[in-house]
Design a protein around this motif. Structure first.
Motif, PDB file in Angstrom:
ATOM      1  N   SER A   3       0.825  -1.201   0.000  1.00  0.00           N
ATOM      2  CA  SER A   3       0.000   0.000   0.000  1.00  0.00           C
ATOM      3  C   SER A   3       0.861   1.253   0.000  1.00  0.00           C
ATOM      4  N   ALA A   8      -5.024   3.292   2.953  1.00  0.00           N
ATOM      5  CA  ALA A   8      -4.958   2.335   4.058  1.00  0.00           C
ATOM      6  C   ALA A   8      -5.730   2.840   5.270  1.00  0.00           C
ATOM      7  N   THR A  13      -5.690  -2.859  17.840  1.00  0.00           N
ATOM      8  CA  THR A  13      -6.660  -3.895  18.183  1.00  0.00           C
ATOM      9  C   THR A  13      -6.491  -4.436  19.597  1.00  0.00           C
ATOM     10  N   ALA A 135      -0.891  -4.817   3.820  1.00  0.00           N
ATOM     11  CA  ALA A 135      -2.085  -5.023   4.644  1.00  0.00           C
ATOM     12  C   ALA A 135      -1.908  -6.296   5.452  1.00  0.00           C
ATOM     13  N   GLU A 137      -2.220  -8.115   9.810  1.00  0.00           N
ATOM     14  CA  GLU A 137      -2.224  -7.914  11.258  1.00  0.00           C
ATOM     15  C   GLU A 137      -0.792  -7.934  11.763  1.00  0.00           C
ATOM     16  N   SER A 159      -3.935  -3.538  12.995  1.00  0.00           N
ATOM     17  CA  SER A 159      -4.210  -4.089  11.674  1.00  0.00           C
ATOM     18  C   SER A 159      -4.169  -2.963  10.645  1.00  0.00           C
ATOM     19  N   LYS A 161      -5.636  -2.255   6.870  1.00  0.00           N
ATOM     20  CA  LYS A 161      -6.577  -2.708   5.847  1.00  0.00           C
ATOM     21  C   LYS A 161      -6.577  -1.709   4.715  1.00  0.00           C
ATOM     22  N   ASP A 163      -8.556   0.143   1.627  1.00  0.00           N
ATOM     23  CA  ASP A 163      -9.929   0.510   1.257  1.00  0.00           C
ATOM     24  C   ASP A 163     -10.297  -0.058  -0.091  1.00  0.00           C
TER      25      ASP A 163
END
Length: 163
Positions: A3, A8, A13, A135, A137, A159, A161, A163
């Motif tokens: 990314s 992102a 978490t 991307a 964990e 984490s 992620k 889009d």
């Protein structure tokens, strides 16, 4: 997929703090809080019992989850007092600890004659612009030592992620 961080979404978490030497230092608080919808902040309070502390070592490592957490990128151990005197000397540490220093009271050189407080540290995409992090964990592990003994371990899970 790699990314560029523009697309992102990064979110804390979990956080786990452990003191190895409670007569030296203990965690009074170590938690994540919801600041607003979708925004999680890390806060911690470490009570130091043997002040001042003028000999500090740190170990910073990043792990990626893949059938358990596996080492990812660097694992660096350094004299924290020397790092604070010249942050450019340790570029990998500078990337990670600049995140922490803005929201804490450890933004000065040794000695530390006060408790350690981090308040509402929120991860933002721009903070990871210099790292090639795909991307997934992750676990950021910070071990802190004083006088050549490990005193505490902080593991922050997050984490990334796309889009």
């Amino acid at each position: 997929m790699w990314s560029t961080r523009a697309d992102a979404f990064i979110k804390l978490t979990n956080v786990v703090c452990k003191s190895f030497d409670k007569p030296f230092a203990d965690f009074r608080s170590c938690r994540l809080t919801v600041v607003k919808r979708g925004v999680i902040a890390l806060s911690l309070y470490v009570k130091l019992f043997q002040l001042p502390v003028n000999n500090v070592s740190i170990n910073v490592s990043l792990f990626k989850k893949a059938s358990g957490y596996r080492p990812f990128l660097n694992n660096v151990t350094a004299d924290f007092c020397a790092f604070m005197a010249n942050r450019r000397r340790f570029p990998f540490l500078k990337i990670f600890l600049d995140l922490l220093l803005t929201e804490s009271n450890i933004n000065h050189t040794c000695p530390y004659a006060h408790d350690i407080i981090v308040t509402n540290l929120v991860l933002h995409e721009e903070m990871f612009a210099l790292l090639p992090v795909p991307a997934g964990e992750y676990m950021f592990k910070l071990m802190v030592g004083a006088y050549n003994q490990w005193k505490a371990d902080i593991k922050a899970y997050f984490s990334i992620k796309l889009d």
